[in-house]
Design a protein around this motif. Structure first.
Motif, PDB file in Angstrom:
ATOM      1  N   LEU A  81       0.834  -1.198   0.000  1.00 34.66           N
ATOM      2  CA  LEU A  81       0.000   0.000   0.000  1.00 34.66           C
ATOM      3  C   LEU A  81       0.872   1.254   0.000  1.00 34.66           C
ATOM      4  O   LEU A  81       0.567   2.237  -0.692  1.00 34.66           O
ATOM      5  CB  LEU A  81      -0.928  -0.003   1.216  1.00 34.66           C
ATOM      6  CG  LEU A  81      -1.829   1.218   1.376  1.00 34.66           C
ATOM      7  CD1 LEU A  81      -2.735   1.403   0.160  1.00 34.66           C
ATOM      8  CD2 LEU A  81      -2.661   1.110   2.653  1.00 34.66           C
ATOM      9  N   LYS A  82       1.939   1.238   0.766  1.00 32.83           N
ATOM     10  CA  LYS A  82       2.880   2.369   0.797  1.00 32.83           C
ATOM     11  C   LYS A  82       3.426   2.639  -0.601  1.00 32.83           C
ATOM     12  O   LYS A  82       3.512   3.794  -1.048  1.00 32.83           O
ATOM     13  CB  LYS A  82       4.033   2.056   1.759  1.00 32.83           C
ATOM     14  CG  LYS A  82       5.112   3.138   1.840  1.00 32.83           C
ATOM     15  CD  LYS A  82       6.166   2.743   2.859  1.00 32.83           C
ATOM     16  CE  LYS A  82       7.206   3.847   3.062  1.00 32.83           C
ATOM     17  NZ  LYS A  82       8.064   4.045   1.871  1.00 32.83           N
ATOM     18  N   LYS A  83       3.780   1.576  -1.298  1.00 35.48           N
ATOM     19  CA  LYS A  83       4.312   1.715  -2.659  1.00 35.48           C
ATOM     20  C   LYS A  83       3.291   2.398  -3.571  1.00 35.48           C
ATOM     21  O   LYS A  83       3.640   3.336  -4.310  1.00 35.48           O
ATOM     22  CB  LYS A  83       4.659   0.329  -3.213  1.00 35.48           C
ATOM     23  CG  LYS A  83       5.118   0.328  -4.671  1.00 35.48           C
ATOM     24  CD  LYS A  83       5.211  -1.090  -5.205  1.00 35.48           C
ATOM     25  CE  LYS A  83       3.828  -1.711  -5.383  1.00 35.48           C
ATOM     26  NZ  LYS A  83       3.875  -3.057  -6.001  1.00 35.48           N
ATOM     27  N   ARG A 218      -2.585  -9.541  -3.473  1.00 32.42           N
ATOM     28  CA  ARG A 218      -2.117  -8.461  -2.588  1.00 32.42           C
ATOM     29  C   ARG A 218      -2.072  -7.131  -3.333  1.00 32.42           C
ATOM     30  O   ARG A 218      -2.527  -6.109  -2.825  1.00 32.42           O
ATOM     31  CB  ARG A 218      -0.736  -8.805  -2.036  1.00 32.42           C
ATOM     32  CG  ARG A 218      -0.170  -7.708  -1.121  1.00 32.42           C
ATOM     33  CD  ARG A 218       1.070  -8.192  -0.386  1.00 32.42           C
ATOM     34  NE  ARG A 218       2.180  -8.453  -1.286  1.00 32.42           N
ATOM     35  CZ  ARG A 218       2.792  -9.626  -1.421  1.00 32.42           C
ATOM     36  NH1 ARG A 218       2.381 -10.672  -0.738  1.00 32.42           N
ATOM     37  NH2 ARG A 218       3.804  -9.769  -2.245  1.00 32.42           N
ATOM     38  N   GLU A 219      -1.547  -7.154  -4.554  1.00 31.29           N
ATOM     39  CA  GLU A 219      -1.508  -5.932  -5.370  1.00 31.29           C
ATOM     40  C   GLU A 219      -2.923  -5.427  -5.645  1.00 31.29           C
ATOM     41  O   GLU A 219      -3.194  -4.219  -5.610  1.00 31.29           O
ATOM     42  CB  GLU A 219      -0.784  -6.215  -6.687  1.00 31.29           C
ATOM     43  CG  GLU A 219       0.665  -6.653  -6.552  1.00 31.29           C
ATOM     44  CD  GLU A 219       1.622  -5.491  -6.357  1.00 31.29           C
ATOM     45  OE1 GLU A 219       1.239  -4.355  -6.696  1.00 31.29           O
ATOM     46  OE2 GLU A 219       2.742  -5.722  -5.866  1.00 31.29           O
ATOM     47  N   LYS A 220      -3.824  -6.354  -5.900  1.00 37.04           N
ATOM     48  CA  LYS A 220      -5.207  -5.994  -6.218  1.00 37.04           C
ATOM     49  C   LYS A 220      -5.896  -5.336  -5.017  1.00 37.04           C
ATOM     50  O   LYS A 220      -6.579  -4.312  -5.154  1.00 37.04           O
ATOM     51  CB  LYS A 220      -5.975  -7.251  -6.644  1.00 37.04           C
ATOM     52  CG  LYS A 220      -7.355  -6.992  -7.218  1.00 37.04           C
ATOM     53  CD  LYS A 220      -7.947  -8.297  -7.735  1.00 37.04           C
ATOM     54  CE  LYS A 220      -9.302  -8.054  -8.398  1.00 37.04           C
ATOM     55  NZ  LYS A 220      -9.891  -9.311  -8.928  1.00 37.04           N
ATOM     56  N   VAL A 221      -5.703  -5.918  -3.838  1.00 35.64           N
ATOM     57  CA  VAL A 221      -6.306  -5.373  -2.628  1.00 35.64           C
ATOM     58  C   VAL A 221      -5.765  -3.973  -2.335  1.00 35.64           C
ATOM     59  O   VAL A 221      -6.528  -3.038  -2.070  1.00 35.64           O
ATOM     60  CB  VAL A 221      -6.048  -6.297  -1.416  1.00 35.64           C
ATOM     61  CG1 VAL A 221      -6.472  -5.611  -0.111  1.00 35.64           C
ATOM     62  CG2 VAL A 221      -6.784  -7.616  -1.581  1.00 35.64           C
ATOM     63  N   CYS A 222      -4.454  -3.830  -2.408  1.00 35.65           N
ATOM     64  CA  CYS A 222      -3.829  -2.553  -2.064  1.00 35.65           C
ATOM     65  C   CYS A 222      -4.165  -1.467  -3.085  1.00 35.65           C
ATOM     66  O   CYS A 222      -4.342  -0.298  -2.720  1.00 35.65           O
ATOM     67  CB  CYS A 222      -2.323  -2.718  -1.923  1.00 35.65           C
ATOM     68  SG  CYS A 222      -1.860  -3.720  -0.488  1.00 35.65           S
ATOM     69  N   TYR A 223      -4.271  -1.840  -4.340  1.00 33.05           N
ATOM     70  CA  TYR A 223      -4.672  -0.861  -5.352  1.00 33.05           C
ATOM     71  C   TYR A 223      -6.119  -0.427  -5.117  1.00 33.05           C
ATOM     72  O   TYR A 223      -6.464   0.743  -5.310  1.00 33.05           O
ATOM     73  CB  TYR A 223      -4.523  -1.449  -6.754  1.00 33.05           C
ATOM     74  CG  TYR A 223      -4.801  -0.434  -7.844  1.00 33.05           C
ATOM     75  CD1 TYR A 223      -3.867   0.556  -8.153  1.00 33.05           C
ATOM     76  CD2 TYR A 223      -6.000  -0.454  -8.548  1.00 33.05           C
ATOM     77  CE1 TYR A 223      -4.125   1.497  -9.144  1.00 33.05           C
ATOM     78  CE2 TYR A 223      -6.271   0.486  -9.533  1.00 33.05           C
ATOM     79  CZ  TYR A 223      -5.325   1.445  -9.834  1.00 33.05           C
ATOM     80  OH  TYR A 223      -5.596   2.382 -10.798  1.00 33.05           O
ATOM     81  N   SER A 224      -6.963  -1.344  -4.684  1.00 34.41           N
ATOM     82  CA  SER A 224      -8.350  -1.021  -4.378  1.00 34.41           C
ATOM     83  C   SER A 224      -8.432  -0.069  -3.181  1.00 34.41           C
ATOM     84  O   SER A 224      -9.248   0.866  -3.164  1.00 34.41           O
ATOM     85  CB  SER A 224      -9.140  -2.302  -4.095  1.00 34.41           C
ATOM     86  OG  SER A 224     -10.517  -2.045  -3.991  1.00 34.41           O
ATOM     87  N   ILE A 225      -7.571  -0.291  -2.176  1.00 34.73           N
ATOM     88  CA  ILE A 225      -7.513   0.628  -1.032  1.00 34.73           C
ATOM     89  C   ILE A 225      -7.086   2.016  -1.500  1.00 34.73           C
ATOM     90  O   ILE A 225      -7.662   3.039  -1.102  1.00 34.73           O
ATOM     91  CB  ILE A 225      -6.530   0.110   0.043  1.00 34.73           C
ATOM     92  CG1 ILE A 225      -7.013  -1.220   0.611  1.00 34.73           C
ATOM     93  CG2 ILE A 225      -6.368   1.145   1.162  1.00 34.73           C
ATOM     94  CD1 ILE A 225      -6.008  -1.898   1.529  1.00 34.73           C
ATOM     95  N   LEU A 226      -6.063   2.064  -2.348  1.00 38.35           N
ATOM     96  CA  LEU A 226      -5.600   3.336  -2.914  1.00 38.35           C
ATOM     97  C   LEU A 226      -6.745   4.076  -3.601  1.00 38.35           C
ATOM     98  O   LEU A 226      -6.941   5.279  -3.371  1.00 38.35           O
ATOM     99  CB  LEU A 226      -4.470   3.084  -3.913  1.00 38.35           C
ATOM    100  CG  LEU A 226      -4.059   4.278  -4.779  1.00 38.35           C
ATOM    101  CD1 LEU A 226      -3.295   5.302  -3.963  1.00 38.35           C
ATOM    102  CD2 LEU A 226      -3.245   3.826  -5.987  1.00 38.35           C
TER     103      LEU A 226
END
Length: 234
Positions: A81-83, A218-226
């Motif tokens: 998510l930081k990334k 993981r990338e999908k979840v974090c991009y959705s949070i973004l």
């Protein structure tokens, strides 16, 4: 004639002195005004605290099938998510932890309490604009699954943030809950800053555990949070 010249020189010198004095007063006034002007101007980068839940002697929940560890997954998702935040949004990211270790002192009698207090101090000292706490979920009924965001019901701004992220989850993630949940948790109650806890999925569900261990998911979840954060900010 001589007296007239002397009077003229005195007048010119006196006038210059007055001008210099006025310039000095104006400069002092400007510097005196500067702090208040800066205080009322934008602070610069927005600060978002990412809190990777658990750590150290507190492993969190464990996966039902793969034996995955929430302590490590929370950190992996927080780093991801930081990334994304730093890549797509002009933001200052503060992490509560950057290793699998806890934040408690080795001399603390109550390490869990000390750990949570350290997280509170990081949030307060960072002057955070938002707090995003990352977790994995578990439930005795193994069929339960789906990402969900939790917020403090006494904070309407936190509810708006949670709803924005949850709406993105509903679009992007399978089995995501239909609405955010109300949570009475320390990390939500310890600050007046808009804060949410994100339960990325259930490690107690074997299929979802497999997904949560996948780097693509993981990338999908974090991009959705973004996306949820950006929609909330806009």
């Amino acid at each position: 004639m001589k007296n007239r010249q002397q009077r003229f020189k005195f007048f010119v010198l006196h006038k210059k002195t007055i001008v210099l004095f006025l310039v000095f007063v104006i400069c002092v006034s400007c510097f005196a005004f500067l702090p208040s002007a800066l205080a009322s101007s934008p602070r610069g980068l927005m600060t978002i605290v990412i809190d990777a839940g658990h750590g150290g002697i507190d492993p969190g929940c464990e996966g039902i099938q793969e034996g995955s560890n929430e302590r490590e997954l929370n950190l992996a998702y927080s780093n991801c998510l930081k990334k994304y935040l730093e890549l797509y949004y002009d933001v200052n990211v503060v992490m509560t932890r950057t290793t699998t270790n806890g934040l408690y002192s080795s001399f603390a009698k109550n390490k869990k309490k000390d750990d949570m207090q350290k997280r509170k101090e990081i949030i307060q000292n960072s002057n955070a604009d938002l707090v995003i706490s990352i977790h994995m979920n578990a439930y005795p009924l193994t069929s339960v699954r789906g990402a969900q965001v939790y917020y403090n019901p006494e904070c309407d701004i936190s509810k708006n943030l949670a709803t924005s992220i949850q709406n993105c989850f509903k679009v992007d993630l399978p089995y995501a809950k239909s609405s955010p949940g109300i949570g009475d948790y320390f990390i939500l109650n310890c600050t007046n800053t808009p804060a949410v806890i994100i339960e990325c999925g259930f490690l107690s569900n074997s299929e979802e555990e497999t997904l949560l261990l996948s780097s693509d998911y993981r990338e999908k979840v974090c991009y959705s949070i973004l996306c949820g954060i950006i929609k909330y900010l806009n």
